[in-house]
Write a protein that holds these residues in place. Sequence first.
Motif, PDB file in Angstrom:
ATOM      1  N   GLY A 490       0.808  -1.214   0.000  1.00 14.08           N
ATOM      2  CA  GLY A 490       0.000   0.000   0.000  1.00 14.08           C
ATOM      3  C   GLY A 490       0.839   1.260   0.000  1.00 14.08           C
ATOM      4  O   GLY A 490       0.515   2.248  -0.676  1.00 14.08           O
ATOM      5  N   LEU A 491       1.950   1.240   0.753  1.00 16.14           N
ATOM      6  CA  LEU A 491       2.825   2.417   0.812  1.00 16.14           C
ATOM      7  C   LEU A 491       3.477   2.719  -0.534  1.00 16.14           C
ATOM      8  O   LEU A 491       3.821   3.878  -0.815  1.00 16.14           O
ATOM      9  N   LEU A 492       3.654   1.692  -1.362  1.00  8.20           N
ATOM     10  CA  LEU A 492       4.199   1.938  -2.692  1.00  8.20           C
ATOM     11  C   LEU A 492       3.300   2.885  -3.477  1.00  8.20           C
ATOM     12  O   LEU A 492       3.776   3.786  -4.179  1.00  8.20           O
ATOM     13  N   ILE A 493       1.990   2.686  -3.360  1.00  9.85           N
ATOM     14  CA  ILE A 493       1.035   3.528  -4.087  1.00  9.85           C
ATOM     15  C   ILE A 493       1.023   4.936  -3.508  1.00  9.85           C
ATOM     16  O   ILE A 493       1.059   5.931  -4.245  1.00  9.85           O
ATOM     17  N   VAL A 494       0.992   5.034  -2.175  1.00 10.35           N
ATOM     18  CA  VAL A 494       0.991   6.356  -1.523  1.00 10.35           C
ATOM     19  C   VAL A 494       2.274   7.108  -1.864  1.00 10.35           C
ATOM     20  O   VAL A 494       2.246   8.306  -2.202  1.00 10.35           O
ATOM     21  N   GLY A 495       3.398   6.405  -1.777  1.00  4.76           N
ATOM     22  CA  GLY A 495       4.679   7.042  -2.098  1.00  4.76           C
ATOM     23  C   GLY A 495       4.748   7.507  -3.538  1.00  4.76           C
ATOM     24  O   GLY A 495       5.293   8.582  -3.831  1.00  4.76           O
ATOM     25  N   ALA A 496       4.180   6.721  -4.448  1.00 11.89           N
ATOM     26  CA  ALA A 496       4.172   7.107  -5.863  1.00 11.89           C
ATOM     27  C   ALA A 496       3.363   8.386  -6.074  1.00 11.89           C
ATOM     28  O   ALA A 496       3.773   9.276  -6.834  1.00 11.89           O
ATOM     29  N   LEU A 497       2.243   8.491  -5.397  1.00  9.09           N
ATOM     30  CA  LEU A 497       1.421   9.707  -5.508  1.00  9.09           C
ATOM     31  C   LEU A 497       2.174  10.920  -4.981  1.00  9.09           C
ATOM     32  O   LEU A 497       2.149  11.997  -5.595  1.00  9.09           O
ATOM     33  N   LEU A 498       2.853  10.767  -3.858  1.00  9.87           N
ATOM     34  CA  LEU A 498       3.587  11.891  -3.270  1.00  9.87           C
ATOM     35  C   LEU A 498       4.763  12.309  -4.150  1.00  9.87           C
ATOM     36  O   LEU A 498       5.006  13.505  -4.355  1.00  9.87           O
ATOM     37  N   LEU A 499       5.488  11.351  -4.682  1.00 11.09           N
ATOM     38  CA  LEU A 499       6.631  11.676  -5.531  1.00 11.09           C
ATOM     39  C   LEU A 499       6.189  12.366  -6.824  1.00 11.09           C
ATOM     40  O   LEU A 499       6.911  13.222  -7.356  1.00 11.09           O
ATOM     41  N   SER A 500       5.016  12.020  -7.309  1.00  9.44           N
ATOM     42  CA  SER A 500       4.525  12.653  -8.537  1.00  9.44           C
ATOM     43  C   SER A 500       4.156  14.119  -8.317  1.00  9.44           C
ATOM     44  O   SER A 500       4.027  14.879  -9.283  1.00  9.44           O
ATOM     45  N   LEU A 501       4.008  14.526  -7.045  1.00  7.33           N
ATOM     46  CA  LEU A 501       3.664  15.915  -6.739  1.00  7.33           C
ATOM     47  C   LEU A 501       4.888  16.817  -6.656  1.00  7.33           C
ATOM     48  O   LEU A 501       4.764  18.047  -6.656  1.00  7.33           O
ATOM     49  N   ILE A 502       6.077  16.239  -6.571  1.00  7.07           N
ATOM     50  CA  ILE A 502       7.303  17.048  -6.509  1.00  7.07           C
ATOM     51  C   ILE A 502       7.517  17.747  -7.855  1.00  7.07           C
ATOM     52  O   ILE A 502       7.420  17.108  -8.906  1.00  7.07           O
ATOM     53  N   PRO A 503       7.812  19.053  -7.855  1.00  9.90           N
ATOM     54  CA  PRO A 503       8.016  19.766  -9.125  1.00  9.90           C
ATOM     55  C   PRO A 503       9.216  19.213  -9.890  1.00  9.90           C
ATOM     56  O   PRO A 503      10.215  18.799  -9.302  1.00  9.90           O
ATOM     57  N   TRP A 504       9.091  19.219 -11.210  1.00  7.23           N
ATOM     58  CA  TRP A 504      10.175  18.756 -12.067  1.00  7.23           C
ATOM     59  C   TRP A 504      11.218  19.842 -12.266  1.00  7.23           C
ATOM     60  O   TRP A 504      10.895  21.025 -12.314  1.00  7.23           O
ATOM     61  N   SER A 505      12.464  19.410 -12.395  1.00  9.24           N
ATOM     62  CA  SER A 505      13.529  20.332 -12.740  1.00  9.24           C
ATOM     63  C   SER A 505      13.293  20.882 -14.145  1.00  9.24           C
ATOM     64  O   SER A 505      12.802  20.182 -15.027  1.00  9.24           O
TER      65      SER A 505
END
Length: 535
Positions: A490-505
Motif C-alpha cells: 500500500g505504501l508503494l502507491i501512496v509514495g508514488a502519488l507523493l513523488l509525482s507531486l514534486i516539481p520537475w527540474s
Amino acid sequence: MSTPSSLKGGPAAPKKRETFSSRKLFILSAVGSAVGLGNIWRFPYVAYENGGGAFLIPYLVAILCAGIPLLFLDYAVGHRYRGSAPLAYRRLNRKAEMIGWWQVLICFIIAIYYAAIIAWAAMYCWFSINKAWDNNADGAGAFFQGDFLKVAEGAGVSFEYVPNIFVPMLAVWLITVIIMVAGVNKGIARANAVFMPLLIVMFLILVIQSVFLPGAAEGLNAFFTPNFEALLNPGVWAAAFGHIFFSLSVAFGIMITYSSYMKRKSDLTGAGYTVAFANSSFELLAGIGVFAALGFMAHNTNAAVGDVASGGIGLAFIAFPTIVSNAPLGSLIGVLFFGSLVFAGLTSLISILEVIVAAFQDKLGWNRKAATLVVTIPVALISLVLFPTTTGLYLLDTMDAFVNQFGILAAALVSVIVVGAGLGALPKLAKHLNRFSSVKVGTGWRVLVGGIAPAALGYMLINEIQTKLSEQYSGYPAWFNGIFGWGMAGLLIVGALLLSLIPWSRSSKVSDPEFEGYQKAVERDEVPETSGKEY
C-alpha cells in the motif's frame, strides 16, 4: 533531408541524453537484466510442477501473447519519450506519471533484498570449496538456516547481525555503487559485457558437467516428459504467464529506462525478439543443468526426482549443496552454480537500481554521480540494516512475495489499462515501433497489449488476492504480514502519488514546445541521425 528551422540550434535543441554506444551493448544489458536469479532457480521447478515438457506450450504462448508484446510496449514508451519511467509516462500524459513512480518504488523494494541473496550466493561459492555444510550433522538445510543465517525462531524484526552475511552484502553494494557511478556506457554496459559472457561460459560448463553425472538422464526425463493433461488446468497457463512477466523484466520500469538510452534509429522489435529468446534459451539451459543435477541427487539417495525437486531458495541453498557434497568434482559444480547466481544477480541488481537513479536524475536535474550516490547509498544502508540479521530471511520472504504480486502485477495491470484503454496511446506507440523496427506491429499487437495482457494480469492478481486473504502468508503473524506485506504494498502507491507531486527540474523539459517540436520532427523523420539532438 531538411531539418526544421526550429531544430537548427535555436530554442528547440534538446539536451543530450546518455545512450548505449552500440546495439550489442543494449542487448547485453537488457539480457543481463532479464536473466536473473529466477531463471536459474525458479523456471526449472515451475516447468516441472506444471506439466514438464508440456509446460513449454503455455510458456511459448505466454512469450508470444504477453511477454514480447509488453516488452515492445516498454520499448516504445521509453524510446519515444526519452526518459526514466516517471518522465516517460509524464511525457505520455501528465496523469500517468504516478505509474512511473510506482515502478520506481517497486524497484527500491526489490533492490534492498536482492543484494542479500547475491551475498548468500557469494558466500556459498566459498563454502563449496571445503563443503562447509558437511560439518552440520543435520544436513544442508540445517546449515543454511542455523549455522549460516542463524535464523530466529519466529518472524519479527531483530537487529542481531550476522557477520557472515553483512560483510559480503557490503562488498556487493560497494561493487554495485562503483558500476552505477560510472554511468550507462562506462559502468552498466561494460559490467554487462564482462558479467554476461562469464555467466554463460560458467553455466555451460556446469550443464556439461551435470549431464554426465550418474542419474542425470532420470532427472532430464522428469523435466521434459510432457503431462498434456496439465494443459487443461487454468493454473498452469497462469503460471506460464506469471513467470514470463517477471522473467523478462517488463512492467516495472527497467526496459523503459534502458530503451530510453537506445539511439534514435534503433531496431526496437528486432532487439526485443533477441532479448526475449536469449532469456528463454538461458532458462531452458538452466532447466537442463538443474534437473540433471537433481537426477543425480535422486539416484544417489534412491529417491524419486519429485521427492528431491524444489525451487527458489530451497533449490539453491539446500538441494545444490547436497549435490555438491556427493557429486564427482562437486566443489567445481558448486563454484560454477553459485558463481552463476552472483553474476546473474549483479546484472539484474544494476538494472533495478538504474530505474531509481534515472528517475531522480530526471526529476531533480542532478548529474549522474550525484544522483547515483544520493540514491544508492540510502538504499544500501536500508538493505544493510534489515537483511544481514537473524530475521532477514522472514523479511525477504514476505517482501518478495507481496512486491511481486501486489507491486509488479498490479502496476503492470494498471499501466496497460491506462496506456491502452485510458489514454488510447497504443496506435501512436505502434507507429513509433514501426518507424524504427525491422519487424512491424499492427492490430494484433494492440489486441494483445490491450486485451490479452490485462485479462491474464487481472486473473492472476485476483487469484493472489484471494489466496493471501484466505490464510496468513507462510504462517507468519498477522501484524508481520500486515506491515511488511500488505502495508508495504500500500505504501508503494501512496509514495508514488507523493513523488509525482514534486516539481520537475526545468532541465527535464517534461512537456514544453521544445520537446513537442522535437517529437513532431522525429515523426516526420526530419532529424538527422548525426544531429546529436536527442532527448
